[in-house]
Design an enzyme around this catalytic site. Structure first.
Site, mmCIF file in Angstrom:
data_model
loop_
_atom_site.group_PDB
_atom_site.id
_atom_site.type_symbol
_atom_site.label_atom_id
_atom_site.label_comp_id
_atom_site.label_asym_id
_atom_site.label_seq_id
_atom_site.Cartn_x
_atom_site.Cartn_y
_atom_site.Cartn_z
ATOM 1 N N TYR A 52 -60.094 -22.041 -39.684
ATOM 2 C CA TYR A 52 -58.949 -21.436 -38.985
ATOM 3 C C TYR A 52 -57.651 -22.116 -39.411
ATOM 4 O O TYR A 52 -56.672 -21.469 -39.764
ATOM 5 C CB TYR A 52 -59.170 -21.605 -37.485
ATOM 6 C CG TYR A 52 -58.046 -21.214 -36.574
ATOM 7 C CD1 TYR A 52 -57.168 -22.169 -36.057
ATOM 8 C CD2 TYR A 52 -57.877 -19.892 -36.179
ATOM 9 C CE1 TYR A 52 -56.154 -21.819 -35.186
ATOM 10 C CE2 TYR A 52 -56.863 -19.537 -35.289
ATOM 11 C CZ TYR A 52 -56.014 -20.511 -34.809
ATOM 12 O OH TYR A 52 -55.011 -20.161 -33.930
ATOM 13 N N THR A 65 -56.092 -17.058 -23.430
ATOM 14 C CA THR A 65 -56.773 -15.795 -23.763
ATOM 15 C C THR A 65 -58.275 -15.998 -23.623
ATOM 16 O O THR A 65 -58.780 -17.122 -23.759
ATOM 17 C CB THR A 65 -56.449 -15.359 -25.195
ATOM 18 O OG1 THR A 65 -56.970 -16.340 -26.115
ATOM 19 C CG2 THR A 65 -54.949 -15.197 -25.394
HETATM 20 N N1 LIG Z 1 -55.223 -18.239 -27.855
HETATM 21 C C1 LIG Z 1 -54.788 -19.402 -28.331
HETATM 22 O O1 LIG Z 1 -55.006 -20.479 -27.747
HETATM 23 C C2 LIG Z 1 -54.025 -19.433 -29.594
HETATM 24 C C3 LIG Z 1 -53.872 -18.288 -30.362
HETATM 25 N N2 LIG Z 1 -53.136 -18.379 -31.515
HETATM 26 C C4 LIG Z 1 -52.952 -17.205 -32.346
HETATM 27 O O2 LIG Z 1 -52.549 -16.084 -31.553
HETATM 28 C C5 LIG Z 1 -53.059 -14.882 -32.150
HETATM 29 C C6 LIG Z 1 -53.816 -14.093 -31.098
HETATM 30 O O3 LIG Z 1 -54.826 -14.939 -30.583
HETATM 31 P P1 LIG Z 1 -55.611 -14.498 -29.261
HETATM 32 O O4 LIG Z 1 -54.805 -13.512 -28.509
HETATM 33 O O5 LIG Z 1 -56.098 -15.728 -28.592
HETATM 34 O O6 LIG Z 1 -56.878 -13.755 -29.918
HETATM 35 P P2 LIG Z 1 -57.818 -12.634 -29.290
HETATM 36 O O7 LIG Z 1 -59.198 -12.939 -29.772
HETATM 37 O O8 LIG Z 1 -57.567 -12.451 -27.849
HETATM 38 O O9 LIG Z 1 -57.302 -11.296 -30.037
HETATM 39 C C7 LIG Z 1 -57.555 -11.142 -31.401
HETATM 40 C C8 LIG Z 1 -57.181 -9.704 -31.734
HETATM 41 O O10 LIG Z 1 -57.476 -9.463 -33.110
HETATM 42 C C9 LIG Z 1 -58.352 -8.333 -33.205
HETATM 43 N N3 LIG Z 1 -59.275 -8.562 -34.324
HETATM 44 C C10 LIG Z 1 -60.279 -9.488 -34.384
HETATM 45 N N4 LIG Z 1 -60.920 -9.377 -35.562
HETATM 46 C C11 LIG Z 1 -60.305 -8.356 -36.255
HETATM 47 C C12 LIG Z 1 -60.521 -7.763 -37.517
HETATM 48 N N5 LIG Z 1 -61.513 -8.175 -38.312
HETATM 49 N N6 LIG Z 1 -59.708 -6.747 -37.895
HETATM 50 C C13 LIG Z 1 -58.703 -6.324 -37.086
HETATM 51 N N7 LIG Z 1 -58.447 -6.849 -35.871
HETATM 52 C C14 LIG Z 1 -59.243 -7.858 -35.469
HETATM 53 C C15 LIG Z 1 -59.073 -8.275 -31.868
HETATM 54 O O11 LIG Z 1 -59.456 -6.967 -31.538
HETATM 55 P P3 LIG Z 1 -60.857 -6.279 -31.974
HETATM 56 O O12 LIG Z 1 -61.955 -7.254 -31.674
HETATM 57 O O13 LIG Z 1 -60.872 -5.048 -31.115
HETATM 58 O O14 LIG Z 1 -60.720 -5.987 -33.418
HETATM 59 C C16 LIG Z 1 -57.951 -8.688 -30.923
HETATM 60 O O15 LIG Z 1 -57.134 -7.591 -30.626
HETATM 61 C C17 LIG Z 1 -53.927 -15.331 -33.329
HETATM 62 O O16 LIG Z 1 -53.182 -15.237 -34.521
HETATM 63 C C18 LIG Z 1 -54.237 -16.789 -33.019
HETATM 64 O O17 LIG Z 1 -54.455 -17.550 -34.186
HETATM 65 C C19 LIG Z 1 -52.572 -19.561 -31.953
HETATM 66 C C20 LIG Z 1 -52.742 -20.701 -31.230
HETATM 67 C C21 LIG Z 1 -53.434 -20.705 -29.977
HETATM 68 C C1 LIG Z 2 -57.208 -24.705 -29.793
HETATM 69 C C2 LIG Z 2 -56.412 -24.143 -30.967
HETATM 70 C C3 LIG Z 2 -55.843 -22.818 -30.647
HETATM 71 C C4 LIG Z 2 -56.927 -21.828 -30.511
HETATM 72 O O1 LIG Z 2 -56.997 -21.193 -29.503
HETATM 73 C C5 LIG Z 2 -57.854 -21.678 -31.643
HETATM 74 C C6 LIG Z 2 -58.447 -23.049 -32.005
HETATM 75 C C7 LIG Z 2 -59.255 -22.896 -33.283
HETATM 76 C C8 LIG Z 2 -60.376 -21.906 -33.110
HETATM 77 C C9 LIG Z 2 -59.908 -20.621 -32.518
HETATM 78 C C10 LIG Z 2 -60.449 -19.453 -32.958
HETATM 79 C C11 LIG Z 2 -60.115 -18.189 -32.360
HETATM 80 O O2 LIG Z 2 -60.657 -17.152 -32.783
HETATM 81 C C12 LIG Z 2 -59.168 -18.117 -31.193
HETATM 82 C C13 LIG Z 2 -58.226 -19.274 -31.230
HETATM 83 C C14 LIG Z 2 -58.944 -20.634 -31.389
HETATM 84 C C15 LIG Z 2 -59.764 -20.941 -30.162
HETATM 85 C C16 LIG Z 2 -57.245 -23.987 -32.219
HETATM 86 C C17 LIG Z 2 -57.541 -25.425 -32.624
HETATM 87 C C18 LIG Z 2 -56.239 -26.164 -32.234
HETATM 88 C C19 LIG Z 2 -55.385 -25.136 -31.473
HETATM 89 C C20 LIG Z 2 -54.513 -25.684 -30.377
HETATM 90 O O3 LIG Z 2 -53.877 -24.936 -29.695
HETATM 91 C C21 LIG Z 2 -54.495 -27.175 -30.141
HETATM 92 O O4 LIG Z 2 -53.460 -27.467 -29.191
#
Ligand SMILES: NC(=O)C1=CN([C@@H]2O[C@H](COP(=O)(O)OP(=O)(O)OC[C@H]3O[C@@H](n4cnc5c(N)ncnc54)[C@H](OP(=O)(O)O)[C@@H]3O)[C@@H](O)[C@H]2O)C=CC1
Ligand SMILES: C[C@]12CC(=O)[C@H]3[C@@H](CCC4=CC(=O)CC[C@@]43C)[C@@H]1CC[C@@H]2C(=O)CO
Length: 293
Positions: free
Chosen positions: A182, A219
């Site tokens: 990732y 999330t």
């Molecule tokens: N949540 C966190 O703690 C953090 C999140 N982020 C970033 O924020 C963004 C969103 O994360 P978050 O909301 O937690 O993720 P979610 O898992 O909630 O959402 C991911 C989205 O991507 C879609 N998706 C997954 N696989 C595919 C694929 N192969 N093709 C097209 N669409 C796809 C999913 O829908 P579907 O399965 O229907 O395709 C879903 O809508 C990401 O870029 C993540 O790296 C960054 C740091 C922290």
């Molecule tokens: C924890 C952190 C942010 C995330 O939520 C991602 C995690 C790496 C693996 C992941 C995969 C996913 O599909 C969803 C997001 C997540 C759980 C990231 C490692 C460090 C990131 C962070 O926020 C540390 O403060």
């Protein structure tokens, strides 16, 4: 010697304040009537971003793989006052589909103002297992589809002097354990889009690129993956989503939505890497890590 350090530190603080204090004020009207693509919009932060731009009166095209989730998001966007809302379902491991999303926006909207690149492919949250093929697959979904959509959308974004919003992670700026695949993809996004931004300046292309650096958000997928191991509390997805939209609309170079202590790593990342490593490891409780089969 001490006086020189004080002067350097004081100058650095002044420059940081000058470059980052930003007096831009965001107004919801900035998004009214704008044509917006949100990827990864069937859940999580992407879903919340779709709702924010819908509430602000944008024309919205949402995309992900799961049709029934997208249909619910579309219905909610209509409720919230979107100027129009459509969805297209497909997999971002397929670059033909990635281009198709942009072409669909052109067909529906006749143009594009904001491209929000947010989706991520599944990955594990554990020690790197040596599987380089997984990294390759994740690079396709998390990086190459972003680049593909950017290339396809650029003619429309040049016409509208629009915005590209790239959702990344603190794990794309600071080395993070348990997420090697990732983190690899998120660092790649910084390389690609921060370099492209400089080329836009050189070529006088008035399309902004906003890289969003966020830490742990509440999330479902993140909480399911990391809870118990990441000791920091997750931040709210709705607020995070709004900060990303604001940053894009204000044409910020970067948006930082981090829990308090996460700002420290960015400050010391290049000056004290060993101390940063010590602080990073304090944020992980690996005894709760599921044992890998
Ligand atoms: N949540 C966190 O703690 C953090 C999140 N982020 C970033 O924020 C963004 C969103 O994360 P978050 O909301 O937690 O993720 P979610 O898992 O909630 O959402 C991911 C989205 O991507 C879609 N998706 C997954 N696989 C595919 C694929 N192969 N093709 C097209 N669409 C796809 C999913 O829908 P579907 O399965 O229907 O395709 C879903 O809508 C990401 O870029 C993540 O790296 C960054 C740091 C922290
Ligand atoms: C924890 C952190 C942010 C995330 O939520 C991602 C995690 C790496 C693996 C992941 C995969 C996913 O599909 C969803 C997001 C997540 C759980 C990231 C490692 C460090 C990131 C962070 O926020 C540390 O403060």
């Amino acid at each position: 010697m001490a006086i020189i350090k004080v002067i350097v530190a004081f100058t650095g603080i002044c420059l940081a304040f000058y470059f980052y204090s930003g007096t831009d004020v965001f107004e919801d009207d900035m998004l009214k009537g704008k044509k917006v693509i949100v990827t990864g919009a069937s859940s999580g932060i992407g879903e919340q971003m779709a709702y924010h731009v819908a509430r602000m009166g944008s024309h919205v095209l949402v995309t992900a793989r799961t049709v029934d989730k997208l249909e619910k998001v579309v219905a909610q966007c209509k409720q919230l006052g979107a100027a129009s809302v459509h969805y297209i379902a497909g997999n971002m491991n397929n670059m033909t589909f990635a281009k198709q999303v942009v072409h669909e926006a052109e067909k529906i909207f006749g143009g594009l103002d904001m491209l929000i690149l947010n989706h991520i492919g599944w990955t594990y949250f554990n020690y790197f297992d040596g599987n380089v093929d997984h990294i390759r697959d994740l690079l396709e979904i998390n990086v190459l589809s972003y680049a593909t959509m950017t290339v396809a959308a650029l003619p429309m974004l040049k016409k509208s002097n629009g915005n590209i919003v790239v959702v990344s992670s603190i794990a794309g700026k600071v080395p993070s354990p348990l997420s090697v695949p990732y983190s690899t993809t998120k660092f790649a996004l910084d390389g690609f889009f921060s370099s492209l931004r400089i080329e836009f300046v050189q070529q006088k292309i008035d399309v902004s690129i906003t890289l969003c650096v966020i830490s742990y958000i509440d999330t479902d997928s993140a909480v399911k993956s990391v809870s118990g191991v990441i000791t920091q509390p997750p931040a709210p997805k709705k607020e995070c989503a709004l900060e990303i939209i604001k940053g894009g609309a204000l044409r910020k170079r970067e948006v930082y939505y981090l829990y308090r202590a996460a700002k420290i790593p960015l400050l010391i990342r290049d000056w004290a890497p060993e101390f940063l490593e010590y602080l990073t490891l304090k944020n992980y409780d690996v005894k709760n890590l599921p044992k890998k089969e």
